[in-house]
Enzyme design. Sequence first.
Site, PDB file in Angstrom:
ATOM      1  N   GLU A  21     -41.149   5.891  -6.052  1.00  0.00           N
ATOM      2  CA  GLU A  21     -41.709   5.776  -4.822  1.00  0.00           C
ATOM      3  C   GLU A  21     -42.010   4.165  -5.881  1.00  0.00           C
ATOM      4  O   GLU A  21     -41.612   4.379  -7.190  1.00  0.00           O
ATOM      5  CB  GLU A  21     -42.730   5.422  -4.573  1.00  0.00           C
ATOM      6  CG  GLU A  21     -43.845   4.086  -4.246  1.00  0.00           C
ATOM      7  CD  GLU A  21     -45.397   4.295  -4.724  1.00  0.00           C
ATOM      8  OE1 GLU A  21     -46.198   6.059  -3.279  1.00  0.00           O
ATOM      9  OE2 GLU A  21     -46.038   4.105  -5.585  1.00  0.00           O
ATOM     10  N   LYS A  26     -43.808  -8.424  -7.241  1.00  0.00           N
ATOM     11  CA  LYS A  26     -44.829 -10.624  -7.026  1.00  0.00           C
ATOM     12  C   LYS A  26     -43.806 -11.360  -7.047  1.00  0.00           C
ATOM     13  O   LYS A  26     -43.926 -12.899  -6.592  1.00  0.00           O
ATOM     14  CB  LYS A  26     -45.830 -10.814  -7.690  1.00  0.00           C
ATOM     15  CG  LYS A  26     -46.589  -9.401  -7.479  1.00  0.00           C
ATOM     16  CD  LYS A  26     -47.760  -9.889  -8.516  1.00  0.00           C
ATOM     17  CE  LYS A  26     -49.584  -9.791  -7.980  1.00  0.00           C
ATOM     18  NZ  LYS A  26     -49.551  -7.755  -8.317  1.00  0.00           N
ATOM     19  N   TYR A 154     -55.597  14.001  -1.520  1.00  0.00           N
ATOM     20  CA  TYR A 154     -56.307  13.944  -2.699  1.00  0.00           C
ATOM     21  C   TYR A 154     -56.666  14.418  -3.301  1.00  0.00           C
ATOM     22  O   TYR A 154     -57.270  15.395  -3.220  1.00  0.00           O
ATOM     23  CB  TYR A 154     -57.261  12.865  -2.452  1.00  0.00           C
ATOM     24  CG  TYR A 154     -56.740  11.232  -2.194  1.00  0.00           C
ATOM     25  CD1 TYR A 154     -56.938  10.233  -2.878  1.00  0.00           C
ATOM     26  CD2 TYR A 154     -56.199  11.393  -0.496  1.00  0.00           C
ATOM     27  CE1 TYR A 154     -55.665   8.695  -2.304  1.00  0.00           C
ATOM     28  CE2 TYR A 154     -56.201  10.160   0.422  1.00  0.00           C
ATOM     29  CZ  TYR A 154     -55.477   9.427  -0.978  1.00  0.00           C
ATOM     30  OH  TYR A 154     -55.120   8.202  -0.697  1.00  0.00           O
TER      31      TYR A 154
HETATM   32  C1  LIG Z   1     -49.341   8.701  -1.483  1.00  0.00           C
HETATM   33  C2  LIG Z   1     -49.706   7.599  -1.716  1.00  0.00           C
HETATM   34  C3  LIG Z   1     -49.415   5.714  -1.025  1.00  0.00           C
HETATM   35  C4  LIG Z   1     -50.222   5.053  -1.590  1.00  0.00           C
HETATM   36  N1  LIG Z   1     -49.862   4.351  -1.103  1.00  0.00           N
HETATM   37  C5  LIG Z   1     -50.741   2.593  -0.687  1.00  0.00           C
HETATM   38  C6  LIG Z   1     -49.831   1.684  -0.162  1.00  0.00           C
HETATM   39  O1  LIG Z   1     -48.824   1.140  -0.331  1.00  0.00           O
HETATM   40  N2  LIG Z   1     -50.838   0.176  -0.619  1.00  0.00           N
HETATM   41  C7  LIG Z   1     -52.187   0.575  -0.255  1.00  0.00           C
HETATM   42  O2  LIG Z   1     -52.957  -0.890  -0.542  1.00  0.00           O
HETATM   43  N3  LIG Z   1     -52.449   1.985  -0.520  1.00  0.00           N
HETATM   44  C8  LIG Z   1     -51.980   2.461  -1.232  1.00  0.00           C
HETATM   45  N4  LIG Z   1     -52.515   4.542  -1.065  1.00  0.00           N
HETATM   46  C9  LIG Z   1     -53.913   3.987  -1.050  1.00  0.00           C
HETATM   47  C10 LIG Z   1     -54.939   4.020  -0.726  1.00  0.00           C
HETATM   48  O3  LIG Z   1     -54.249   3.347   0.335  1.00  0.00           O
HETATM   49  C11 LIG Z   1     -55.906   4.760  -0.570  1.00  0.00           C
HETATM   50  O4  LIG Z   1     -56.501   5.417  -1.500  1.00  0.00           O
HETATM   51  C12 LIG Z   1     -57.448   4.058   0.599  1.00  0.00           C
HETATM   52  O5  LIG Z   1     -58.854   4.138   0.115  1.00  0.00           O
HETATM   53  C13 LIG Z   1     -57.010   5.362   1.432  1.00  0.00           C
HETATM   54  O6  LIG Z   1     -56.032   5.395   2.297  1.00  0.00           O
HETATM   55  P1  LIG Z   1     -55.989   6.942   2.972  1.00  0.00           P
HETATM   56  O7  LIG Z   1     -54.158   7.051   3.929  1.00  0.00           O
HETATM   57  O8  LIG Z   1     -55.580   8.002   2.207  1.00  0.00           O
HETATM   58  O9  LIG Z   1     -57.103   6.741   3.548  1.00  0.00           O
HETATM   59  P2  LIG Z   1     -57.723   7.529   4.995  1.00  0.00           P
HETATM   60  O10 LIG Z   1     -56.794   9.027   5.039  1.00  0.00           O
HETATM   61  O11 LIG Z   1     -58.363   6.611   6.186  1.00  0.00           O
HETATM   62  O12 LIG Z   1     -59.008   8.174   3.863  1.00  0.00           O
HETATM   63  C14 LIG Z   1     -60.242   7.290   3.522  1.00  0.00           C
HETATM   64  C15 LIG Z   1     -61.658   7.150   3.399  1.00  0.00           C
HETATM   65  O13 LIG Z   1     -62.071   7.083   4.554  1.00  0.00           O
HETATM   66  C16 LIG Z   1     -62.108   9.418   5.057  1.00  0.00           C
HETATM   67  N5  LIG Z   1     -62.053   9.688   6.029  1.00  0.00           N
HETATM   68  C17 LIG Z   1     -60.947   9.759   6.487  1.00  0.00           C
HETATM   69  N6  LIG Z   1     -61.379  10.266   7.831  1.00  0.00           N
HETATM   70  C18 LIG Z   1     -62.603  10.211   8.249  1.00  0.00           C
HETATM   71  C19 LIG Z   1     -62.954  11.177   9.366  1.00  0.00           C
HETATM   72  N7  LIG Z   1     -62.710  10.915  10.200  1.00  0.00           N
HETATM   73  N8  LIG Z   1     -64.785  10.647   9.180  1.00  0.00           N
HETATM   74  C20 LIG Z   1     -64.956  10.259   7.585  1.00  0.00           C
HETATM   75  N9  LIG Z   1     -64.415   9.297   7.104  1.00  0.00           N
HETATM   76  C21 LIG Z   1     -63.485   9.977   7.022  1.00  0.00           C
HETATM   77  C22 LIG Z   1     -62.217   9.300   3.759  1.00  0.00           C
HETATM   78  O14 LIG Z   1     -62.767  10.254   3.070  1.00  0.00           O
HETATM   79  C23 LIG Z   1     -61.669   8.620   2.809  1.00  0.00           C
HETATM   80  O15 LIG Z   1     -62.162   8.607   1.789  1.00  0.00           O
HETATM   81  C24 LIG Z   1     -51.709   5.294  -1.251  1.00  0.00           C
HETATM   82  C25 LIG Z   1     -51.890   6.403  -1.721  1.00  0.00           C
HETATM   83  C26 LIG Z   1     -51.307   7.529  -1.536  1.00  0.00           C
HETATM   84  C27 LIG Z   1     -52.036   8.458  -2.190  1.00  0.00           C
END
Ligand SMILES: Cc1cc2nc3c(=O)[nH]c(=O)nc-3n(C[C@H](O)[C@H](O)[C@H](O)COP(=O)(O)OP(=O)(O)OC[C@H]3O[C@@H](n4cnc5c(N)ncnc54)[C@H](O)[C@@H]3O)c2cc1C
Length: 301
Positions: A21, A26, A154
């Site tokens: 990754e 910036k 996670y």
């Molecule tokens: C491998 C990896 C790469 C990443 N890359 C980036 C990046 O490039 N840019 C960036 O800005 N961030 C990045 N992140 C961080 C990520 O955007 C954050 O962790 C964000 O807060 C959650 O994203 P997610 O896609 O897991 O969200 P989701 O899966 O949508 O989850 C977000 C929250 O909503 C809750 N949730 C999900 N579905 C539901 C539902 N149906 N009902 C109720 N609650 C629900 C989950 O429990 C969680 O607390 C990355 C994280 C990881 C692990």
Amino acid sequence: MRVTNILNQNRETGTASFSFEYFVPKTSQGVQNLYERMDRMRDLQPLFIDITWNAGGSKSDNLTTELVAKSHSKFGLNTCMHLTCADMSHEVIDQALKEAYTGGCRSILALRGDAPTDNEKWDGAAGEFRYARDLVAYIREKYGDHFEIGVAGYPEGHPEEADADVMIAHLKDKVDAGASFVITQMFYDVDNFLSWVDRCRAAGIAVPIVPGIMPITSYASFLRRATWCQVNVPKPFLAALEAVKDDDNAVKDVGNQLVFDMCERILAAGIYHLHFYTMNLEKSTRAVVERLGLAPAHLRA
Ligand SMILES: Cc1cc2nc3c(=O)[nH]c(=O)nc-3n(C[C@H](O)[C@H](O)[C@H](O)COP(=O)(O)OP(=O)(O)OC[C@H]3O[C@@H](n4cnc5c(N)ncnc54)[C@H](O)[C@@H]3O)c2cc1C
């Protein structure tokens, strides 16, 4: 080449692979440095690389799509584009997907993203996409199978949801919506990771799960990232680093050994792909890949 197919094949043949990754720099000098680093590190032959999307919650200026297109066209790297949907309109998402498509990208890591930094009260409900699963479903609807879609996992929970089992249910939703692989948050607790993978499997998540590995480049950055991502650092792991924390070179050596040990355990447990969070740095990632014997033969001699 479809990443998911190779990851599935790895599981069948016991062959290991890895990916890198990179985050979006910036400054223009940072971008230039990144291209040089990508170019050098491609000699390790990663299965794919991925480029983050405006991490930190600010709006994108499309540098991600530029980097994705160039890594593909100039360096021939199989590149996965991260795409977040928090606070983004369909129009912005459509534009990003279109640029990914025309840039030759075949793989998207679909994420919700963090709350915008300028809005402490944000809860996502007002946006056009609420969760990552909505983005997964949208990409599938618009592009069919053109893009492979990865999602975030996670093993130790998420800052907004400490219960790892609830997170597993949400992860299953993302897979059911059309994701074909999972990349995890960084971790140092391998026992917890392996039992989390078992729980994911028991919950019916059958797609490849790729562990996110964060190399250790300095004591301060190690502590900062572990704290930021709220991950457990096993006591012996922390003690080994604390013992050398005032000697930067020793931290790198000990850190490389610790990360190498982690990777060996993960591979021995039958998880055959390692995803390195390079933080746009080369040496520690390269050292671990080489020590694991995963570098191409001509670099091992
Ligand atoms: C491998 C990896 C790469 C990443 N890359 C980036 C990046 O490039 N840019 C960036 O800005 N961030 C990045 N992140 C961080 C990520 O955007 C954050 O962790 C964000 O807060 C959650 O994203 P997610 O896609 O897991 O969200 P989701 O899966 O949508 O989850 C977000 C929250 O909503 C809750 N949730 C999900 N579905 C539901 C539902 N149906 N009902 C109720 N609650 C629900 C989950 O429990 C969680 O607390 C990355 C994280 C990881 C692990």
